[in-house]
Design a protein around this motif. Structure first.
Motif, PDB file in Angstrom:
ATOM      1  N   ARG A   1      54.976   6.640  40.997  1.00 33.67           N
ATOM      2  CA  ARG A   1      53.887   6.070  41.805  1.00 33.67           C
ATOM      3  C   ARG A   1      54.157   6.256  43.296  1.00 33.67           C
ATOM      4  O   ARG A   1      53.264   6.578  44.072  1.00 33.67           O
ATOM      5  CB  ARG A   1      53.708   4.585  41.457  1.00 33.67           C
ATOM      6  CG  ARG A   1      52.495   3.961  42.137  1.00 33.67           C
ATOM      7  CD  ARG A   1      52.164   2.585  41.588  1.00 33.67           C
ATOM      8  NE  ARG A   1      53.155   1.593  41.958  1.00 33.67           N
ATOM      9  CZ  ARG A   1      53.161   0.336  41.515  1.00 33.67           C
ATOM     10  NH1 ARG A   1      52.226  -0.067  40.671  1.00 33.67           N
ATOM     11  NH2 ARG A   1      54.092  -0.506  41.893  1.00 33.67           N
TER      12      ARG A   1
ATOM     13  N   TYR B   1      49.033  -3.644  54.424  1.00 31.11           N
ATOM     14  CA  TYR B   1      48.684  -4.646  53.411  1.00 31.11           C
ATOM     15  C   TYR B   1      47.810  -5.759  53.975  1.00 31.11           C
ATOM     16  O   TYR B   1      47.701  -6.832  53.388  1.00 31.11           O
ATOM     17  CB  TYR B   1      49.957  -5.210  52.757  1.00 31.11           C
ATOM     18  CG  TYR B   1      50.043  -4.801  51.292  1.00 31.11           C
ATOM     19  CD1 TYR B   1      49.944  -3.465  50.930  1.00 31.11           C
ATOM     20  CD2 TYR B   1      50.184  -5.748  50.276  1.00 31.11           C
ATOM     21  CE1 TYR B   1      49.988  -3.075  49.601  1.00 31.11           C
ATOM     22  CE2 TYR B   1      50.231  -5.379  48.950  1.00 31.11           C
ATOM     23  CZ  TYR B   1      50.133  -4.040  48.616  1.00 31.11           C
ATOM     24  OH  TYR B   1      50.178  -3.655  47.291  1.00 31.11           O
TER      25      TYR B   1
ATOM     26  N   GLU C   1      41.360  -7.305  41.455  1.00 31.11           N
ATOM     27  CA  GLU C   1      42.745  -7.733  41.156  1.00 31.11           C
ATOM     28  C   GLU C   1      43.021  -8.925  42.057  1.00 31.11           C
ATOM     29  O   GLU C   1      42.123  -9.404  42.744  1.00 31.11           O
ATOM     30  CB  GLU C   1      43.726  -6.588  41.443  1.00 31.11           C
ATOM     31  CG  GLU C   1      43.693  -6.122  42.907  1.00 31.11           C
ATOM     32  CD  GLU C   1      44.704  -5.037  43.256  1.00 31.11           C
ATOM     33  OE1 GLU C   1      45.660  -4.820  42.505  1.00 31.11           O
ATOM     34  OE2 GLU C   1      44.522  -4.421  44.315  1.00 31.11           O
TER      35      GLU C   1
ATOM     36  N   ILE D   1      52.487  -1.462  37.161  1.00 30.32           N
ATOM     37  CA  ILE D   1      53.522  -1.102  36.189  1.00 30.32           C
ATOM     38  C   ILE D   1      53.718  -2.248  35.193  1.00 30.32           C
ATOM     39  O   ILE D   1      53.888  -2.020  33.990  1.00 30.32           O
ATOM     40  CB  ILE D   1      54.791  -0.675  36.945  1.00 30.32           C
ATOM     41  CG1 ILE D   1      54.523   0.739  37.472  1.00 30.32           C
ATOM     42  CG2 ILE D   1      56.042  -0.701  36.042  1.00 30.32           C
ATOM     43  CD1 ILE D   1      55.298   1.172  38.634  1.00 30.32           C
ATOM     44  N   THR D   2      53.622  -3.468  35.670  1.00 30.86           N
ATOM     45  CA  THR D   2      53.714  -4.619  34.769  1.00 30.86           C
ATOM     46  C   THR D   2      52.469  -4.676  33.882  1.00 30.86           C
ATOM     47  O   THR D   2      52.555  -4.964  32.683  1.00 30.86           O
ATOM     48  CB  THR D   2      53.838  -5.925  35.584  1.00 30.86           C
ATOM     49  OG1 THR D   2      54.692  -5.689  36.700  1.00 30.86           O
ATOM     50  CG2 THR D   2      54.378  -7.062  34.744  1.00 30.86           C
TER      51      THR D   2
ATOM     52  N   THR E   1      55.241  -6.991  39.498  1.00 29.53           N
ATOM     53  CA  THR E   1      56.697  -6.856  39.475  1.00 29.53           C
ATOM     54  C   THR E   1      57.380  -8.150  39.913  1.00 29.53           C
ATOM     55  O   THR E   1      58.326  -8.614  39.281  1.00 29.53           O
ATOM     56  CB  THR E   1      57.110  -5.682  40.384  1.00 29.53           C
ATOM     57  OG1 THR E   1      56.594  -4.502  39.793  1.00 29.53           O
ATOM     58  CG2 THR E   1      58.615  -5.581  40.528  1.00 29.53           C
TER      59      THR E   1
HETATM   60  N1  PMP Z   1      48.207  -5.278  42.857  1.00 26.55           N
HETATM   61  C1  PMP Z   1      48.727  -5.296  44.085  1.00 26.55           C
HETATM   62  C2  PMP Z   1      47.821  -5.297  45.251  1.00 26.55           C
HETATM   63  C3  PMP Z   1      50.131  -5.283  44.262  1.00 26.55           C
HETATM   64  O1  PMP Z   1      50.656  -5.292  45.474  1.00 26.55           O
HETATM   65  C4  PMP Z   1      50.954  -5.293  43.115  1.00 26.55           C
HETATM   66  C5  PMP Z   1      52.452  -5.263  43.266  1.00 26.55           C
HETATM   67  N2  PMP Z   1      52.953  -6.413  43.851  1.00 26.55           N
HETATM   68  C6  PMP Z   1      50.356  -5.320  41.854  1.00 26.55           C
HETATM   69  C7  PMP Z   1      48.973  -5.284  41.770  1.00 26.55           C
HETATM   70  C8  PMP Z   1      51.189  -5.335  40.609  1.00 26.55           C
HETATM   71  O2  PMP Z   1      51.743  -4.071  40.382  1.00 26.55           O
HETATM   72  P1  PMP Z   1      53.180  -3.883  39.684  1.00 26.55           P
HETATM   73  O3  PMP Z   1      53.089  -4.504  38.347  1.00 26.55           O
HETATM   74  O4  PMP Z   1      53.341  -2.411  39.610  1.00 26.55           O
HETATM   75  O5  PMP Z   1      54.178  -4.540  40.562  1.00 26.55           O
END
Ligand code: PMP
Length: 290
Positions: free
Chosen positions: A52, A155, A184, A211-212, A248
């Motif tokens: 990623r 961010y 999300e 990823i989670t 994560t």
């Molecule tokens: N959405 C956003 C905006 C994020 O920053 C994250 C990671 N903190 C996630 C979803 C979750 O993604 P992951 O499971 O890959 O950490």
């Protein structure tokens, strides 16, 4: 032994881990990052995180002088050096030092650093009693402006959403797309449970390919639970049987109310609780050793 940070090819003490104020990561948020987790000296889904990260670099046309394999080796080395059993790893690649203009061509060398530390995102009790969340006033970046699969250093969109959550007295908020669909949360993906199956929004509308989230979809499939990708309106969240978030840092966390409206009678749902246990088991066993 002090806390060591990997910075541009060297291991330096935390106090000496400094970058230039002319770095475009700082001036413009021009860069990509990853948050990765290690459990019991095993890095969870490291290759998926690196894939990623490198896809994000490609999307913003940032050519890194370090190969994916080299970066992987440096991440493992940073973990070993800091002797961490469980860890949260932050990998950051910025455009590097340039001038005060936007032009990325004036940044000859990217900056790369790796921090390996600990993290506890939400207070422990939320994993057993569940998390109240709200719908943020701030809308998710439009995918035509900012590709959702790019985990960029900018961010602010999520930070504004986080401030909406804080204003409402909660820790997390759901971000809707500009046309009102659930995308999300500010730092987590969202799932609902309906009739025993899972539903989660498609990435194209403006959410990270988590990823989670993918790990949970795999665990669900093994348990005979199907996951569909749906365009959800907020109303559909309120009528869900259960709701949970994945990330994560957050792992799998139950949601018990949205905008004050109770979900699953205000207690973590049974399927969510089973997923938390399944994920915790997977995290312990599935990973790259260091
Ligand atoms: N959405 C956003 C905006 C994020 O920053 C994250 C990671 N903190 C996630 C979803 C979750 O993604 P992951 O499971 O890959 O950490």
């Amino acid at each position: 032994m002090g806390f060591k940070i990997f910075l541009d090819g060297e291991f330096v003490d935390k106090e000496n881990a400094k970058i230039s104020i002319f770095d475009h990561g700082l001036l413009y948020g021009d860069g990509i990052f990853e948050g990765i987790r290690a459990y019991g000296r095993k890095v969870f889904r490291l290759d998926a995180h690196l894939d990623r990260l490198y896809a994000g670099l490609k999307a913003i046309r940032l050519e890194l002088y370090m190969s994916q394999e080299e970066l992987k080796a440096n991440i493992l080395k940073t973990l070993k050096m800091n002797d961490l059993y469980d860890a949260y790893i932050r990998v950051v690649v910025t455009r590097g030092v340039g001038d005060l203009g936007l032009d990325p061509r004036k940044c000859p060398k990217p900056t790369v650093f790796i921090i390996a530390d600990k993290i506890a995102l939400y207070p422990e009790e939320f994993y057993t009693i569940g998390l109240p969340i709200v719908i943020a006033k701030t809308r998710r970046n439009h995918p035509a402006s900012m590709p959702p699969e790019v985990k960029s250093l900018n961010y602010l969109n999520s930070i504004l959403g986080k401030m909406d959550a804080i204003d409402a007295g909660t820790d997390e908020a759901i971000m809707l797309t500009t046309d009102g669909y659930v995308a999300e949360c500010t730092g987590d993906n969202i799932f609902i449970v309906k009739g025993g199956n899972f539903s989660t929004p498609p990435h194209e509308i403006g959410s990270l390919d988590g990823i989670t989230q993918n790990a949970v979809i795999e665990l669900a499939a093994k348990a005979g639970i199907e996951t569909s990708r749906d365009m959800l309106k907020p109303d559909e969240l309120f009528t869900a049987d259960e709701c949970f978030l994945t990330g994560t840092a957050a792992e799998v966390i139950p949601v018990i109310s949205i905008d004050g409206k109770m979900i699953s009678d205000g207690v973590p749902g049974k399927i969510t609780t089973a997923m938390i246990a399944a994920f915790s088991e997977l995290a312990k066993t599935d990973g790259v050793e260091y």
